[in-house]
Design a protein around this motif. Structure first.
Motif, PDB file in Angstrom:
ATOM      1  N   GLY A  27      50.985  12.612  -3.061  1.00  0.00           N
ATOM      2  CA  GLY A  27      51.808  13.729  -2.646  1.00  0.00           C
ATOM      3  C   GLY A  27      51.747  14.667  -3.760  1.00  0.00           C
ATOM      4  O   GLY A  27      51.102  14.424  -4.660  1.00  0.00           O
ATOM      5  N   LYS A  28      52.348  15.861  -3.279  1.00  0.00           N
ATOM      6  CA  LYS A  28      52.509  16.979  -4.155  1.00  0.00           C
ATOM      7  C   LYS A  28      53.257  16.505  -5.548  1.00  0.00           C
ATOM      8  O   LYS A  28      54.019  15.737  -5.425  1.00  0.00           O
ATOM      9  N   GLY A  29      52.591  16.877  -6.492  1.00  0.00           N
ATOM     10  CA  GLY A  29      53.070  16.484  -7.889  1.00  0.00           C
ATOM     11  C   GLY A  29      52.603  15.202  -8.610  1.00  0.00           C
ATOM     12  O   GLY A  29      52.693  14.901  -9.668  1.00  0.00           O
ATOM     13  N   ASP A  30      51.964  14.410  -7.852  1.00  0.00           N
ATOM     14  CA  ASP A  30      51.308  13.320  -8.353  1.00  0.00           C
ATOM     15  C   ASP A  30      50.137  13.743  -9.114  1.00  0.00           C
ATOM     16  O   ASP A  30      49.317  14.588  -9.029  1.00  0.00           O
ATOM     17  N   VAL A  62      48.569  18.568  -4.564  1.00  0.00           N
ATOM     18  CA  VAL A  62      48.906  20.073  -4.427  1.00  0.00           C
ATOM     19  C   VAL A  62      49.347  20.083  -3.065  1.00  0.00           C
ATOM     20  O   VAL A  62      50.023  21.016  -2.566  1.00  0.00           O
ATOM     21  N   ALA A  63      49.192  19.100  -2.032  1.00  0.00           N
ATOM     22  CA  ALA A  63      49.507  18.673  -0.692  1.00  0.00           C
ATOM     23  C   ALA A  63      49.459  17.432  -0.561  1.00  0.00           C
ATOM     24  O   ALA A  63      48.661  16.680  -1.149  1.00  0.00           O
ATOM     25  N   LYS A 170      48.173   6.826 -13.354  1.00  0.00           N
ATOM     26  CA  LYS A 170      48.909   7.689 -12.507  1.00  0.00           C
ATOM     27  C   LYS A 170      50.584   8.108 -13.222  1.00  0.00           C
ATOM     28  O   LYS A 170      51.281   7.215 -13.565  1.00  0.00           O
ATOM     29  N   PHE A 171      50.663   9.198 -13.141  1.00  0.00           N
ATOM     30  CA  PHE A 171      52.158   9.934 -13.500  1.00  0.00           C
ATOM     31  C   PHE A 171      52.539  10.915 -12.887  1.00  0.00           C
ATOM     32  O   PHE A 171      51.842  11.503 -12.086  1.00  0.00           O
TER      33      PHE A 171
END
Length: 171
Positions: A27-30, A62-63, A170-171
């Motif tokens: 998702g957004k922000g991953d 970003v989406a 992943k953060f």
């Protein structure tokens, strides 16, 4: 050869997809950071002229199911030169589309705009050369997460090496 690696990677990832886990949602922000080595390619291990390549990529969500970011790689060549690339790329993450329910697996593919360059310097014979240019790149890959934040990745595509293997965070 590239088709074989692509099909083998996709088959391995599909085998790892187990219906007992929740679906991995990108998702957004991953954010994902891949760091690894590259095998094969022009002047690489296949042709005996180059060394193992080193590369990294970073992407941010970003989406839903879409990430964008950058990629860079470098390969020394026979002690006299090097091959390098740097650019931007985007990926689509297929887990939701394929209805995969494994939170440890992430399948993705994408395109990039990459600057690649090559340098050659044999000073003992007075030969120096270099070139570079911008082109399109493509990649297909998969990640398997050992924990919530750390995993391994395999990726096939264009660039310094047709096969990349390494660790992903992943953060």
């Amino acid at each position: 050869m590239k088709k074989f690696f692509s099909l083998a990677l996709l088959g391995l990832c599909l085998l790892l997809a187990n219906q007992s886990f929740a679906q991995l949602a990108v998702g957004k922000g991953d954010k994902f950071l891949n760091v690894g080595i590259g095998l094969g390619g022009y002047g690489g291990i296949v042709y005996g002229g180059g060394a193992i390549a080193f590369g990294a990529s970073f992407e941010a969500g970003v989406a839903p199911n879409i990430t964008v970011g950058g990629v860079a790689s470098y390969r020394p060549y026979s002690g006299y030169g090097s091959y390098y690339s740097i650019g931007a790329r985007g990926s689509y993450h297929f887990n939701e589309l394929l209805n995969m329910a494994n939170d440890k697996v992430d399948l993705y593919g994408g395109l990039g705009l990459i600057y690649s360059g090559w340098t050659w310097n044999e000073s003992y014979v007075g030969f120096r050369n270099s070139y570079g240019g911008v082109g399109f790149g493509g990649h297909i890959g998969g990640r398997y997460f050992f924990s919530d934040k750390l995993g391994g990745f395999a990726e096939v595509g264009f660039g310094v090496s047709p096969l990349q293997l390494g660790l992903t965070a992943k953060f």
